[in-house]
Design a protein around this motif. Structure first.
Motif, PDB file in Angstrom:
ATOM      1  N   LEU A  17      12.559  19.163  -4.666  1.00 51.50           N
ATOM      2  CA  LEU A  17      12.768  20.322  -5.509  1.00 51.50           C
ATOM      3  C   LEU A  17      11.866  20.308  -6.733  1.00 51.50           C
ATOM      4  N   GLY A  18      11.748  19.145  -7.399  1.00 52.29           N
ATOM      5  CA  GLY A  18      10.928  19.068  -8.607  1.00 52.29           C
ATOM      6  C   GLY A  18       9.481  19.430  -8.336  1.00 52.29           C
ATOM      7  N   ARG A  19       8.937  18.934  -7.231  1.00 51.02           N
ATOM      8  CA  ARG A  19       7.566  19.273  -6.858  1.00 51.02           C
ATOM      9  C   ARG A  19       7.426  20.782  -6.639  1.00 51.02           C
ATOM     10  N   ALA A  20       8.379  21.375  -5.912  1.00 51.42           N
ATOM     11  CA  ALA A  20       8.332  22.817  -5.674  1.00 51.42           C
ATOM     12  C   ALA A  20       8.384  23.591  -6.989  1.00 51.42           C
ATOM     13  N   HIS A  21       9.239  23.143  -7.925  1.00 49.29           N
ATOM     14  CA  HIS A  21       9.314  23.812  -9.227  1.00 49.29           C
ATOM     15  C   HIS A  21       7.985  23.713  -9.977  1.00 49.29           C
ATOM     16  N   ALA A  22       7.411  22.512 -10.008  1.00 51.03           N
ATOM     17  CA  ALA A  22       6.155  22.311 -10.735  1.00 51.03           C
ATOM     18  C   ALA A  22       5.048  23.191 -10.169  1.00 51.03           C
ATOM     19  N   LEU A  23       4.954  23.269  -8.856  1.00 53.58           N
ATOM     20  CA  LEU A  23       3.913  24.091  -8.233  1.00 53.58           C
ATOM     21  C   LEU A  23       4.117  25.568  -8.544  1.00 53.58           C
ATOM     22  N   GLU A  24       5.354  26.018  -8.523  1.00 57.12           N
ATOM     23  CA  GLU A  24       5.602  27.434  -8.805  1.00 57.12           C
ATOM     24  C   GLU A  24       5.375  27.758 -10.275  1.00 57.12           C
ATOM     25  N   PHE A  25       5.752  26.858 -11.173  1.00 54.72           N
ATOM     26  CA  PHE A  25       5.440  27.080 -12.586  1.00 54.72           C
ATOM     27  C   PHE A  25       3.933  27.215 -12.774  1.00 54.72           C
ATOM     28  N   ALA A  26       3.170  26.350 -12.120  1.00 57.64           N
ATOM     29  CA  ALA A  26       1.718  26.420 -12.246  1.00 57.64           C
ATOM     30  C   ALA A  26       1.190  27.738 -11.692  1.00 57.64           C
ATOM     31  N   ALA A 200      20.698  24.038  -3.224  1.00 60.24           N
ATOM     32  CA  ALA A 200      20.904  23.461  -1.900  1.00 60.24           C
ATOM     33  C   ALA A 200      19.595  23.622  -1.138  1.00 60.24           C
ATOM     34  N   ALA A 201      19.007  22.493  -0.730  1.00 58.02           N
ATOM     35  CA  ALA A 201      17.708  22.540  -0.072  1.00 58.02           C
ATOM     36  C   ALA A 201      17.480  21.258   0.710  1.00 58.02           C
ATOM     37  N   ARG A 202      16.447  21.252   1.514  1.00 56.01           N
ATOM     38  CA  ARG A 202      16.099  20.101   2.346  1.00 56.01           C
ATOM     39  C   ARG A 202      15.231  19.142   1.542  1.00 56.01           C
ATOM     40  N   THR A 203      15.815  17.993   1.159  1.00 59.25           N
ATOM     41  CA  THR A 203      15.089  16.964   0.419  1.00 59.25           C
ATOM     42  C   THR A 203      15.520  15.594   0.944  1.00 59.25           C
ATOM     43  N   ARG A 204      14.899  14.545   0.436  1.00 58.05           N
ATOM     44  CA  ARG A 204      15.302  13.192   0.826  1.00 58.05           C
ATOM     45  C   ARG A 204      16.746  12.913   0.446  1.00 58.05           C
ATOM     46  N   MET A 205      17.192  13.481  -0.665  1.00 53.24           N
ATOM     47  CA  MET A 205      18.550  13.223  -1.140  1.00 53.24           C
ATOM     48  C   MET A 205      19.615  13.881  -0.271  1.00 53.24           C
ATOM     49  N   THR A 206      19.276  14.941   0.436  1.00 48.66           N
ATOM     50  CA  THR A 206      20.292  15.706   1.158  1.00 48.66           C
ATOM     51  C   THR A 206      20.283  15.438   2.656  1.00 48.66           C
ATOM     52  N   GLU A 207      19.557  14.445   3.098  1.00 51.32           N
ATOM     53  CA  GLU A 207      19.476  14.164   4.533  1.00 51.32           C
ATOM     54  C   GLU A 207      20.845  13.921   5.151  1.00 51.32           C
ATOM     55  N   GLY A 208      21.718  13.231   4.423  1.00 46.87           N
ATOM     56  CA  GLY A 208      23.046  12.977   4.951  1.00 46.87           C
ATOM     57  C   GLY A 208      23.985  14.145   4.775  1.00 46.87           C
ATOM     58  N   VAL A 209      23.885  14.837   3.650  1.00 49.88           N
ATOM     59  CA  VAL A 209      24.805  15.923   3.332  1.00 49.88           C
ATOM     60  C   VAL A 209      24.568  17.132   4.232  1.00 49.88           C
ATOM     61  N   ASP A 212      23.251  18.709   9.576  1.00 43.53           N
ATOM     62  CA  ASP A 212      23.264  19.733  10.617  1.00 43.53           C
ATOM     63  C   ASP A 212      22.387  20.924  10.286  1.00 43.53           C
ATOM     64  N   ARG A 213      21.745  20.894   9.103  1.00 45.95           N
ATOM     65  CA  ARG A 213      20.919  22.036   8.699  1.00 45.95           C
ATOM     66  C   ARG A 213      19.520  21.606   8.269  1.00 45.95           C
ATOM     67  N   MET A 214      19.130  20.382   8.613  1.00 45.53           N
ATOM     68  CA  MET A 214      17.885  19.844   8.087  1.00 45.53           C
ATOM     69  C   MET A 214      16.642  20.379   8.787  1.00 45.53           C
ATOM     70  N   ALA A 215      16.723  20.625  10.067  1.00 52.98           N
ATOM     71  CA  ALA A 215      15.522  21.019  10.801  1.00 52.98           C
ATOM     72  C   ALA A 215      15.085  22.420  10.408  1.00 52.98           C
ATOM     73  N   ASP A 225      14.203  25.423   2.668  1.00 47.53           N
ATOM     74  CA  ASP A 225      12.962  25.053   1.994  1.00 47.53           C
ATOM     75  C   ASP A 225      13.227  24.926   0.492  1.00 47.53           C
ATOM     76  N   PRO A 226      12.868  23.783  -0.139  1.00 52.88           N
ATOM     77  CA  PRO A 226      13.087  23.645  -1.582  1.00 52.88           C
ATOM     78  C   PRO A 226      12.430  24.741  -2.409  1.00 52.88           C
ATOM     79  N   ALA A 227      11.325  25.296  -1.905  1.00 55.15           N
ATOM     80  CA  ALA A 227      10.616  26.330  -2.663  1.00 55.15           C
ATOM     81  C   ALA A 227      11.466  27.580  -2.859  1.00 55.15           C
TER      82      ALA A 227
END
Length: 299
Positions: A17-26, A200-209, A212-215, A225-227
């Motif tokens: 998420l942080g990477r997506a935020h930084a890219l969109e801010f830029a 709520a997005a697909r990240t390393r932190m949410t792989e377990g949570v 069923d919605r990761m793919a 998508d975090p973006a």
């Protein structure tokens, strides 16, 4: 280009998420400080690669970015992150507190180290960066240079509703929601707006949570998508969000939801002290008048 000219600090911006935020801010014209300690999903290890890679990607796209790899959950690291923006750009307009990791355990298996580590990075990390920036913005306001500053904190549905197996994470994220309310009330006089987002997005932190919605879908809109979360975060960090403060939003896919927190509900009042034998009946009556609570995630 709704953030053109703004100097923005994003913590945990090396991945997810942080990477997506930084890219969109830029993309929206901001000059970005990319902070990331480069740890694993459980907070172990560390590397400067993720922060540098995000900063490089922004610069390759024609934007301005500097990398910062300090530990924002330490006083020195938080001060260093704020200082990086002031030294690179001469100002700090927006903070996105996003850094964090998880160590999920059921309560009976949750160790003190797992509790302390998760609360430290999420809640203490938010507090230290926010405090450091607030001191700067207060000084600016008292010097007659009233900021148009914005803070976007990162809470979670786990913090707002609870989540089985995530007592440490949920407690920290609930604390962040409360911290947001307090900071909004205290810092408004200095020109600072403070809000929180529960993404709520697909990240390393949410792989377990979200197993069923990761793919990602083979075609169509990728709701995880975090973006997808970043447009709300960027807008809250821009000038256009002036007057919006002390709010908590959920963001997932194409949905933005304003969360409505604790409010006074039904009450029972008598002119004298309650007798314990009468309390049960009063509570039953109150519960009958109130909607049922939202279910805890995973319950």
């Amino acid at each position: 280009m709704i953030c053109e000219g703004r100097a923005v600090l994003v913590t945990g911006a090396g991945r997810g998420l942080g990477r997506a935020h930084a890219l969109e801010f830029a993309r929206q014209g901001a000059r970005v400080v990319v902070n990331d300690l480069g740890v694993g999903p459980d907070g172990t290890g560390g590397a400067d690669g993720p922060a540098r890679e995000t900063a490089d990607e922004i610069r390759e796209g024609g934007g301005e970015a500097v990398a910062c790899t300090g530990d924002i959950a330490s006083a020195d690291g938080a001060a260093g992150a704020v200082r990086a923006a002031l030294e690179a750009y001469g100002r700090l307009d927006t903070i996105v507190n996003n850094a964090g990791f998880v160590r999920d355990r059921m309560l009976v298996n949750l160790t003190e180290d797992d509790w302390d580590a998760v609360v430290r990075v999420h809640l203490r990390g938010h507090f230290l960066v926010l405090r450091e920036a607030a001191v700067h913005w207060r000084a600016e306001a008292k010097a007659g240079r009233r900021p148009r500053a914005r803070v976007v904190n990162t809470s979670s549905g786990a913090g707002l509703l609870g989540s089985v197996g995530q007592a440490n994470y949920a407690a920290a994220k609930a604390g962040i929601a409360a911290l947001t309310l307090v900071a909004a009330a205290e810092l408004g006089r200095y020109g600072v707006g403070v809000n929180a987002v529960a993404p709520a997005a697909r990240t390393r932190m949410t792989e377990g949570v979200f197993a069923d919605r990761m793919a990602a879908p083979e075609d169509g809109f990728d709701a995880m998508d975090p973006a997808n979360v970043s447009p709300l975060v960027v807008w809250l960090g821009a000038d256009g969000a002036e007057g919006v403060t002390g709010r908590v939003f959920e963001a997932e896919g194409g949905r933005i939801r304003l969360m409505d927190g604790y409010r006074p509900g039904p009450e029972a009042v008598r002119p004298t002290r309650w007798d314990p034998s009468d309390v049960g009946g009063a509570v039953a009556d109150l519960l009958s008048q109130a909607p049922p609570p939202e279910p805890v995630y995973g319950a």
